[in-house]
Structures are given as structure tokens and as C-alpha cells.
Write an enzyme that holds these catalytic residues in place. Sequence first.
Site, short mmCIF file in Angstrom:
data_model
loop_
_atom_site.label_atom_id
_atom_site.label_comp_id
_atom_site.label_asym_id
_atom_site.label_seq_id
_atom_site.Cartn_x
_atom_site.Cartn_y
_atom_site.Cartn_z
N ASP A 42 -29.21 -27.94 45.75
CA ASP A 42 -28.14 -27.05 46.37
C ASP A 42 -27.70 -25.80 45.80
O ASP A 42 -28.32 -25.68 44.79
CB ASP A 42 -26.76 -28.24 46.54
CG ASP A 42 -26.43 -27.87 48.06
OD1 ASP A 42 -26.00 -26.72 48.24
OD2 ASP A 42 -26.01 -28.85 48.72
N HIS A 49 -28.93 -23.80 51.55
CA HIS A 49 -28.25 -24.34 50.37
C HIS A 49 -29.52 -24.32 49.06
O HIS A 49 -29.78 -25.27 48.36
CB HIS A 49 -28.05 -25.83 50.64
CG HIS A 49 -26.72 -25.83 51.30
ND1 HIS A 49 -25.61 -25.61 50.88
CD2 HIS A 49 -26.45 -26.43 52.83
CE1 HIS A 49 -24.60 -25.72 51.83
NE2 HIS A 49 -25.13 -26.27 52.76
N ASP A 81 -29.35 -28.02 57.12
CA ASP A 81 -27.89 -27.71 57.55
C ASP A 81 -27.53 -26.40 57.06
O ASP A 81 -28.23 -26.03 55.93
CB ASP A 81 -27.14 -28.80 56.98
CG ASP A 81 -26.99 -28.96 55.50
OD1 ASP A 81 -28.28 -28.95 55.02
OD2 ASP A 81 -25.98 -29.08 55.01
N GLU A 82 -26.63 -25.96 57.66
CA GLU A 82 -25.62 -24.63 57.17
C GLU A 82 -26.80 -23.59 56.59
O GLU A 82 -26.52 -23.18 55.54
CB GLU A 82 -24.69 -25.31 56.17
CG GLU A 82 -23.98 -26.07 56.65
CD GLU A 82 -22.80 -26.63 55.78
OE1 GLU A 82 -21.65 -26.91 56.20
OE2 GLU A 82 -23.05 -27.09 54.43
N TRP A 113 -24.08 -35.62 61.31
CA TRP A 113 -23.02 -35.31 60.36
C TRP A 113 -21.86 -34.67 61.09
O TRP A 113 -20.80 -34.84 60.75
CB TRP A 113 -23.23 -34.64 58.94
CG TRP A 113 -23.69 -33.18 59.14
CD1 TRP A 113 -24.72 -32.58 59.51
CD2 TRP A 113 -22.86 -32.13 58.66
NE1 TRP A 113 -24.85 -31.28 59.44
CE2 TRP A 113 -23.43 -30.90 58.80
CE3 TRP A 113 -21.37 -32.32 58.10
CZ2 TRP A 113 -22.92 -29.67 58.78
CZ3 TRP A 113 -20.74 -30.75 58.17
CH2 TRP A 113 -21.56 -29.87 58.26
N TYR A 146 -17.46 -39.41 56.08
CA TYR A 146 -17.56 -38.37 54.63
C TYR A 146 -16.48 -39.11 53.72
O TYR A 146 -15.31 -38.85 53.80
CB TYR A 146 -17.00 -36.90 55.07
CG TYR A 146 -18.25 -36.20 55.55
CD1 TYR A 146 -19.47 -37.00 56.17
CD2 TYR A 146 -18.53 -34.80 55.12
CE1 TYR A 146 -20.73 -36.37 56.25
CE2 TYR A 146 -19.90 -34.02 55.48
CZ TYR A 146 -20.93 -34.96 55.88
OH TYR A 146 -22.14 -34.18 56.15
N TRP A 184 -19.86 -35.91 49.11
CA TRP A 184 -20.12 -34.72 48.48
C TRP A 184 -19.31 -34.59 47.31
O TRP A 184 -18.06 -34.95 47.35
CB TRP A 184 -19.81 -33.73 49.66
CG TRP A 184 -20.70 -33.84 50.70
CD1 TRP A 184 -20.39 -34.39 52.01
CD2 TRP A 184 -22.27 -33.46 50.79
NE1 TRP A 184 -21.52 -34.35 52.71
CE2 TRP A 184 -22.51 -33.86 52.19
CE3 TRP A 184 -22.96 -32.70 50.05
CZ2 TRP A 184 -23.74 -33.52 52.56
CZ3 TRP A 184 -24.37 -32.73 50.32
CH2 TRP A 184 -24.64 -32.91 51.71
N GLU A 194 -18.04 -31.53 45.49
CA GLU A 194 -17.24 -30.10 45.10
C GLU A 194 -16.09 -30.55 44.19
O GLU A 194 -15.89 -29.94 43.20
CB GLU A 194 -16.95 -29.45 46.34
CG GLU A 194 -18.37 -28.57 47.12
CD GLU A 194 -18.68 -29.53 48.28
OE1 GLU A 194 -18.66 -30.96 48.22
OE2 GLU A 194 -19.13 -29.22 49.07
C1 ACM Z 1 -23.42 -31.17 55.43
O1 ACM Z 1 -22.38 -31.79 55.22
N1 ACM Z 1 -23.29 -29.99 55.32
C2 ACM Z 1 -24.66 -31.97 55.68
#
Ligand code: ACM
Length: 542
Positions: free
Chosen positions: A200, A274, A336-337, A403, A428, A478, A480
Site C-alpha cells: 500500500d 495505493h 480500489d481507490e 466493500w 469493516y 485496516w 491506519e
Molecule cells: C478499501 O477499503 N479501500 C477496499
Amino acid sequence: MRKIFLAIVMTLLGWGVQAQSKNEINLVPIPAKMKINSGQFVIRSNTSIVLSSDNPEMQNAVAVFNNLLNRAGGFRLSVTVSPASSNAIVCKLNPAISNAEGYKLSVQKDLITVEAKTPQGIFYGMQTLRQLLPFQIERPYLSNVVWAVPCVEIEDEPRFVHRGLMLDVCRHFMPKEFIFKFIDMLAYHKMNTFHWHLTDDQGWRIEIKKYPKLTQIGAFRNRTLEGRYTSPDKRKWDNTRYGGFYTQEEIKEVIAYAQSRFINIIPEVEMPGHAVAALASYPELSCTGGPFEVEGLWGVFNDIYCPKEETFTFLENVLSEVIDLFPSEYIHIGGDEAPKVRWQNCAHCQALIKKEGLKDEHELQSYFIKRIEKFVESKGRRIIGWDEILEGGLAPNATVMSWRGEAGGIEAAKQNHDVIMAPNNYFYLDYYQADPKTQPLAIGGFVPLWKTYSYNPMPASLTAAEAKHILGVQGNIWTEYIQDSDYAEYMAFPRGAAVAEIGWSPQSLRNYPDFKQRMIQMFKRYDGIGWNYCNAILKEAE
Ligand code: ACM
Ligand code: ZN
């Protein structure tokens, strides 16, 4: 001497030797069919485990159980292939059982029988047996507990083939020892998939021999955002250099550990977005040429891979090493993103759009993913991507991980693509699970246990044929705001157990008040094993 002293104290405290009574059967996930009979089987040091065939997988299927008994009871059962008709736990492969992960468990006063089509099914039967034993089975040896199992007849099989959790080790690195523990947690709840998010913006975590800078440069960042995400003028930084990665040797150890617990590891290599940690290492793979720094901020970043030949060569070489390491049929390629602003302003990207007759940058992303899919399929594997891979057209055989709610999953199933449901509003597990005032800092959201548990991954809008494409469920962690493994465990459980039950148990048996009571009992077992968890449900109103 110390053991004897402790045994006396424990007995005086009333923790002694009583067997588990019927109303103490608290299995998670709840089995498809269970009949409770009178009586019990007592496991003693002279009880034996009898295998119908002596191969390494069958040995693995009983090893975790036997090690546990050794730790808690101070004895290990002999494992043989000789026939036995009493005082034994007989594990038999039975091809007549239709589900590859299913099992039958029969506990009678003088014999326990576990039958399954595969060693994996035997393993799940042994996990059930583990949960039928007194909770002290999860503790180091303390006292003379009677290892009694209530007489039951169980016929069990999973509702879905994909039952898993994802762990992000990029935002915060998690040591190999924790990955082992995490795999144990999955296996305990009869989950079969660990999705390992390895690359990432904030760190590249897997050694790639051909590209050493990915870990020399990409695995470390010079600063990390402190506290909550704020506007640029208010940001505070921790300027400690931070990072880490897994060597290929360590990854092989993790894969072997997972295999012995019947867990498949799906590695994720993010593209085209990412990718800042990779671009910091190899800036020539970007549209602008950089330079870049491994990110210490959270979020979505504009610099993504530029779809040049050089980039495809790089990604194919990376994926080749990943595929050589991981036996998984599925390789997760992210997707993604990925903001399109760099592609909009890049001469190469615009020329490629023209040359390939693409409509826009979304179709360019689709072109990117389709090329990668072709490569992955040439190696005999298949891709999974986040639901953004629907935009601009799905790659022909891609599986979609939904997601952003379940809409992407529904759309993919309607297009005859396989789907894994991981909707953020239920699954999540980095979101708050109780009143934020009472919790450590988290990314936001609000997903208490009841909310996770309430999800049914089979949307009513699908036809029977489309519904077959729903492969299962996954909770995502996740990191963070999850700086260490202790907090990761706290976020993972008990919600991860809800994901496991949704993935395994028939919808008709699922009932939140009942699940909650079973989980409260389960906490004694987690305490014994040494797993951290959130106990907010103890204070939750009915
Ligand atoms: C994600 O939560 N960006 C897959
Ligand atoms: Zn470009």
C-alpha cells in the site's frame, strides 16, 4: 510442587473438576444440526486417537487438538491407525459425506467418532470437540479437570466456501508471530481464508528478490500521522522512522503454518492505486517520474502506476514471485481507490487510450486489470479485485470483493461473476464497535457486534442462479489507527466470530440474543488462550 499448590487453590475456589453441563454447550459457529444426548465421554491419558489413514494431512487435522490437551491436561493422546472400539477418538474419512468441509461428530459414552470427506472436515470436527470440552482446555495446566465431553450427535457443514478475515499490515506492520496467532483465531472459528494486504502507499511488506528497493526503500516511512486525520495545517507527525517487511523465508513459514490449519492465504498486491511505496522505490513506474516518499498520511493518493510496458513487466515479475510463494488459486490485485487525474494528464496514458480505442480512464483501468488477469491466468491462477474493478468493465473471470456496501457484489453476481461480500457498513472491523467515547481512537463508522451479525450475504434481489456466485464473507481489518497486534485482536473479536458464524451456519439458526450469550461464554475461552477482545456486549441492553 507449584502445580500441586495451584491445584489445591483452584479446587478450593470451586474451579475443580465438574464436567460441562448441557446448558454450557456454546459452540461458535453454531452447527447445522445438533442433538444432545445424556451422558458424557471422558478423555483420559490412555484414550487414543485412531486415524483411518496415516498421512500428514490427517496428522495435522488432530495435531492442534492434541497439543492443546498436552498444554491443558498435561498428557498427549497416542495417535494410531489400529482399529479401536472403545476409549478412542476415531477419525475416519468418509467419501459419502458430500461437503468437502463438512463433518459428523458422534460423542458416545465409550467412543467419539469424527467423520468427514477430507482431513479439513476432520479438523473442523476436532475444533468442535475442543469447544465441547470444559473451558479450562484453553488454559495452561492448572488443576485436575475432568475432560468430559457431553454426548452429542452433530452433522455440520459450512453455508459458504469463502470465510475469512483480511489484515492490513501496510499502515501498521504486524510481526510474523502475530500472523501465526491471527491464523489460529481464524481456524478456531472454522474460517478458511486469510487475506493478507501486503502492499500500500504507507509500506511495501513482501520481499521481492528482483526488486530489492521495494523493501530497502518501500518498506519504511520517515513519518506517520499522529492522532485523528485533520486538515493539513493541523496535522501532527510522529517523525520516528517506521516500517518492516516479511522475507520470503518468513512468508513460507507463515504459509506452512496456515496449511497445517487448513487456511488458504490470499496475498494482495495493490494496483493501479495505493502504490506510492512502490513508486517511491521505482519512480519510473509513475506518470510524472516522481520523486515520491513512502506515505505517512492516510487516504487516497493521486500518484498511481502508469500503464507503460515497463510497469507491466515490473508487475508481472512481482506477481511471478508472489505466485511462486503462495499456493492460493486466487491472487488479489486490489483495484480500489485509483484516482484518474495523473492518467488524464499523461501523454503516454492518453496515447494508450487512443491506440486501444478506449472511451476514458475508467476503461484504461479496465484494460490494466484485464492485462493483469491474463497474466495471472497464464500461471494457472485467478484474480480477485475490490468492487471498483466493475468500473469500465469487469475482467472476464474476475471475482469481485464488494466493500462499498453490497451493491457492487449484487451487480457482479448479475453479470455472472463470483463475489465475496465484505460490505463496510457491516464487515469493516476497523470501525468503532461501541460508543467512541469509551473506545481507543478508530477510523470512524459504527459497527457494533449486533450490526455485523445482522448481515445476510444472500441479497433477496438475486435469482437462484445469480445467488450461486456469492462465495462467502469476509471481515476487513485496516490498520491506519491500529498500531499494534493487541488492538488488532480487540477489533477483530468478537465481530470476527460473527463473520465466521454468518459464513458457516444456516441462516435459519442465526439469532443475535443466542449468539451474544454464546459469545459471553466464549470470552472465558479467549481469556484462556490469551486473545484480546472487546467486551462491550457485557454492557449492551438486550
Ligand atoms: C478499501 O477499503 N479501500 C477496499
Ligand atoms: Zn501515465
